[in-house]
Design a protein around this motif. Structure first.
Motif, PDB file in Angstrom:
ATOM      1  N   LYS A  66       0.819  -1.219   0.000  1.00  0.00           N
ATOM      2  CA  LYS A  66       0.000   0.000   0.000  1.00  0.00           C
ATOM      3  C   LYS A  66       0.851   1.266   0.000  1.00  0.00           C
ATOM      4  N   GLY A  67       2.035   1.164  -0.603  1.00  0.00           N
ATOM      5  CA  GLY A  67       2.926   2.311  -0.699  1.00  0.00           C
ATOM      6  C   GLY A  67       2.718   3.078  -1.991  1.00  0.00           C
ATOM      7  N   TYR A  68       3.762   3.741  -2.420  1.00  0.00           N
ATOM      8  CA  TYR A  68       3.716   4.627  -3.593  1.00  0.00           C
ATOM      9  C   TYR A  68       3.210   3.901  -4.845  1.00  0.00           C
ATOM     10  N   ILE A  69       3.848   2.789  -5.201  1.00  0.00           N
ATOM     11  CA  ILE A  69       3.494   2.103  -6.447  1.00  0.00           C
ATOM     12  C   ILE A  69       2.163   1.374  -6.313  1.00  0.00           C
ATOM     13  N   GLY A  70       1.911   0.774  -5.173  1.00  0.00           N
ATOM     14  CA  GLY A  70       0.635   0.090  -4.965  1.00  0.00           C
ATOM     15  C   GLY A  70      -0.542   1.034  -5.126  1.00  0.00           C
ATOM     16  N   ASN A  71      -0.451   2.204  -4.531  1.00  0.00           N
ATOM     17  CA  ASN A  71      -1.524   3.193  -4.642  1.00  0.00           C
ATOM     18  C   ASN A  71      -1.650   3.748  -6.055  1.00  0.00           C
TER      19      ASN A  71
END
Length: 280
Positions: free
Chosen positions: A8-13
């Motif tokens: 749920k970090g930068y790329i996931g979001n």
């Protein structure tokens, strides 16, 4: 849900925002194989995307002092997800890293069949290890490098680089997020497997990015350059500086924008978003 995203970090979001209502961010952490498999059985996605991993905060030097955590997040956790996905017959996508090379291969850029040659940071070692293990399975691996986009944020390379008082200026491959997501989706739609360099065509150096930033975003901004040797005196880990080939994407019929064009576009969006935030 068609897409189930772990991380749920930068790329996931960014993936969630791009894929919209068909995608879901999982709350399950990858430490527990049983919990991961139960989640996959419950959601039954057509595609599982792994965006979880440790890159270190504020940078990869963190990984040098947290090797156990980095190893688990970047090597063990993806294998746990791969095991569950393979057992349930679910197509898996893994976001890897292009920071496994050093150099430019005589200007050609490293291709996906070239063996990693950079082991100067523990972070890069873990990315090379996980990549090597997962390429034994029918998994799509998307190599990402120095990701940036038009939205200011601490994980955006534009924001990160402008916070440093001194920077090196060496050519590098870069992944502009808008293009990374579109190319990733195109490969997913093809049910592609194996490793792909998902970086914009060509290379760009830090000075070019910062000069464009000064011209477009903040005319008052100033920076200072220093050498790699000077940088390595104050960092715990070495940094990967390299160019990657995009010829494999082109062979798949997938075109990706030249890096300087894409970075320029991102900087105009970056300025626009900063102005919106100030006006709000």
């Amino acid at each position: 849900m068609k897409y189930l995203i772990f991380g749920k970090g930068y790329i996931g979001n960014k993936f969630k925002e791009f894929l919209g209502e068909e995608a879901m961010l999982s709350d399950v952490r990858l430490e527990d194989y049983s919990a991961v498999k139960t989640e996959l059985e419950k959601v039954r996605p057509a595609v599982v995307i792994n965006c979880a991993g440790k890159t270190g905060r504020p940078n990869v030097d963190w990984c040098e002092d947290h090797k156990t955590e980095t190893l688990f997040s970047n090597v063990t956790a993806p294998l746990i997800l791969a095991r569950a996905s393979q057992e349930l017959g679910i197509y898996m996508v893994h976001v890897g890293s292009g920071c496994v090379y050093e150099g430019y291969k005589n200007g050609e850029g490293f291709n996906e069949d070239d063996a990693p040659n950079f082991f100067g940071s523990f972070y890069s070692k873990t990315k090379a290890w996980s990549e090597a293990m997962m390429k034994e399975f029918p998994i799509l691996q998307l190599r990402l490098r120095m990701p940036l986009d038009g939205e200011p944020g601490e994980r955006n390379f534009i924001t990160k680089i402008t916070k440093y008082p001194k920077v090196i200026s060496i050519p590098n491959s870069v992944s502009v997020i808008d293009d990374f997501l579109q190319v990733g989706k195109a490969l997913i739609d093809k049910k592609a497997t194996g490793i792909y360099n998902v970086t914009n065509e060509g290379t760009i150096n830090h000075q070019e990015i910062l000069d464009m930033y000064k011209e477009i975003v903040d005319p008052s901004y100033n920076y200072e350059l220093f050498s790699v040797e000077e940088m390595e005196k104050i960092t715990k880990a070495k940094r990967s500086n390299c160019g990657l080939s995009t010829k494999k994407l082109e062979a798949e019929g997938i075109k990706i924008r030249p890096v300087k064009e894409a970075v320029l576009d991102s900087l105009y969006k970056y300025k626009e978003n900063l102005e919106k935030a100030k006006a709000a």
